[in-house]
Write an enzyme that holds these catalytic residues in place. Structure first.
Site, PDB file in Angstrom:
ATOM      1  N   GLY A   1      44.689  25.416  28.749  1.00  0.00           N
ATOM      2  CA  GLY A   1      45.541  26.194  29.643  1.00  0.00           C
ATOM      3  C   GLY A   1      46.759  26.704  28.904  1.00  0.00           C
TER       4      GLY A   1
ATOM      5  NE  ARG B   1      51.482  29.096  22.012  1.00  0.00           N
ATOM      6  CZ  ARG B   1      50.384  28.614  22.583  1.00  0.00           C
ATOM      7  NH1 ARG B   1      49.278  28.497  21.893  1.00  0.00           N
ATOM      8  NH2 ARG B   1      50.391  28.235  23.833  1.00  0.00           N
ATOM      9  CB  VAL B   2      52.264  24.881  17.361  1.00  0.00           C
ATOM     10  CG1 VAL B   2      51.371  23.666  17.589  1.00  0.00           C
ATOM     11  CG2 VAL B   2      52.264  25.264  15.882  1.00  0.00           C
ATOM     12  N   GLY B   3      50.534  25.500  20.204  1.00  0.00           N
ATOM     13  CA  GLY B   3      50.374  25.154  21.617  1.00  0.00           C
ATOM     14  C   GLY B   3      50.331  23.657  21.855  1.00  0.00           C
TER      15      GLY B   3
ATOM     16  N   GLY C   1      49.619  26.450  27.131  1.00  0.00           N
ATOM     17  CA  GLY C   1      50.094  25.290  26.392  1.00  0.00           C
ATOM     18  C   GLY C   1      51.558  24.941  26.574  1.00  0.00           C
TER      19      GLY C   1
ATOM     20  CB  THR D   1      41.049  25.769  24.507  1.00  0.00           C
ATOM     21  OG1 THR D   1      42.078  26.606  24.031  1.00  0.00           O
ATOM     22  CG2 THR D   1      41.304  24.342  24.072  1.00  0.00           C
TER      23      THR D   1
HETATM   24  N1  ASP Z   1      46.036  25.331  25.493  1.00  0.00           N
HETATM   25  C1  ASP Z   1      45.788  26.341  24.498  1.00  0.00           C
HETATM   26  C2  ASP Z   1      47.111  26.733  23.887  1.00  0.00           C
HETATM   27  O1  ASP Z   1      48.075  26.872  24.599  1.00  0.00           O
HETATM   28  C3  ASP Z   1      45.103  27.565  25.010  1.00  0.00           C
HETATM   29  C4  ASP Z   1      43.939  27.351  25.930  1.00  0.00           C
HETATM   30  O2  ASP Z   1      43.629  26.236  26.304  1.00  0.00           O
HETATM   31  O3  ASP Z   1      43.285  28.340  26.278  1.00  0.00           O
HETATM   32  O4  ASP Z   1      47.148  26.947  22.704  1.00  0.00           O
END
Ligand code: ASP
Length: 353
Positions: free
Chosen positions: A264, A240-242, A266, A212
């Protein structure tokens, strides 16, 4: 808006200046402090797993993003334009899990989320579940600038983007061999294929998920902004939405406290409203940006099992970059014009003026 995007793209193409020269020049021209930090994702990043070649390419891409953002700030541009420019550069790189290079969901589709927030006005724009938008951060920016809404999803978001001239591409554009191999490796390891109800479909924060991107900046007018863009988590359930487009969770900016961009697992960042919690600790407990970011990432999230990290910048240009995983791709240009990048935990992660 279209003019803005044109200016940004031109700026990006011209952003090849030497780091120290451009940073130093900007400092000399303008007494007001400007600073920027970027991240390219947190996760299990071990020295042994990252080839020297890939590491060099990632550091170079982080530097290009920093320079793109910093050149906007150096010309007196806004923090909002700076974070847009920096994130656009990382979305265009196949090295990061955003835009080109986004991870695949369990249905083999690249589904992307992004958000941007202006710390001066608290205006925010966010988009989720995109499959055709070349640069999701530009669509989030459009939502911030032009729409009365904060969060648009899927088809509705992309039809709004099309109407306003945001560039759409064939979904093939996002498909990279590297990410496809990651999807297959993850599905094989968890012994699932396609979308089931197993752990894989819940999108566990796997070492293969990271990448990300995000940026936070302070401009010469003292305004803060944050932007984040992602393909989400490898093998996530479709739809799915993070945390990234959830304002206050993965992205937040407020001139009185800080601008924050997270990366991270999410689901954990949403549950603790991570970015807003950092700003709130600063506002209500009087903590510094370092104290507040550390408390949320290294205590709260870590204890819950929420792997990841944040970049955060306050109104004086202090930058905090804590993460509770073994690595986080990150870079900064401080108010003193010092530019640097780091990946591992034993490298510098707190920057003071
Ligand atoms: N935070 C992002 C999500 O959960 C993923 C990531 O940061 O790697 O969609």
């Amino acid at each position: 808006m279209l003019n803005l995007i044109g200016v940004l793209l031109t700026g990006l193409m011209m952003s090849g200046a030497a780091p120290s020269a451009s940073a130093g020049e900007a400092k000399a021209q303008d007494a007001s402090p400007v600073a920027i930090a970027v991240h390219g994702g947190a996760g299990t990043i071990n020295r042994d797993d990252l080839s020297a070649e890939r590491e060099a390419a990632i550091r170079a891409a982080l530097e290009s993003a920093l320079q793109a953002g910093h050149s906007v700030l150096g010309k007196g541009g806004s923090s909002l334009d700076a974070v847009t420019a920096a994130v656009t550069v990382m979305e265009d790189s196949p090295l990061f899990n955003a835009g080109k290079g986004a991870v695949f969901n369990c249905a083999g589709v690249n589904e992307m989320d992004a958000a941007i927030m202006d710390g001066e006005t608290w205006r925010a724009g966010a988009v989720a579940g995109l499959t055709h938008t070349k640069n999701p951060v530009l669509l989030a920016r459009l939502v911030l600038e032009e729409s009365p809404h904060v969060l648009l999803v899927g088809e509705g978001a992309e039809s709004y983007g099309k109407q306003h001239g945001i560039e759409m591409v064939d979904p093939e554009y996002f498909q990279t061999e590297f990410r496809l191999e990651q999807l297959h490796a993850l599905q094989e390891r968890e012994n699932v294929e396609g979308c089931g109800d197993g752990i894989a479909a819940l999108g566990g924060f796997d070492p293969l998920s990271f990448g990300t991107v995000g940026a936070v900046a302070l401009d010469a007018d003292g305004n803060l902004a944050a932007a984040t863009s992602t393909g989400g988590m490898t093998n996530k359930r479709f739809g799915r939405v993070g945390d990234v487009p959830v304002i206050g969770a993965g992205t937040y900016a407020d001139n009185k406290t800080a601008a924050i961009s997270a990366t991270g697992h999410g689901e954990y960042f949403i549950r603790v409203v991570a970015a807003f919690r950092i700003a709130s600790r600063m506002a209500f407990l009087g903590e510094t940006v370092h104290e507040a970011a550390n408390a949320v990432v290294m205590d709260l999230l870590k204890n819950m099992g929420g792997g990841g990290g944040v970049i955060a910048i306050d109104g004086e240009g202090n930058i905090a970059m804590p993460f509770n995983t073994s690595g986080m791709y990150r870079g900064w240009i401080t108010v003193d014009g010092e530019m640097g990048t780091a990946i591992y935990a034993d490298e510098k992660q707190e920057l003071k003026q």
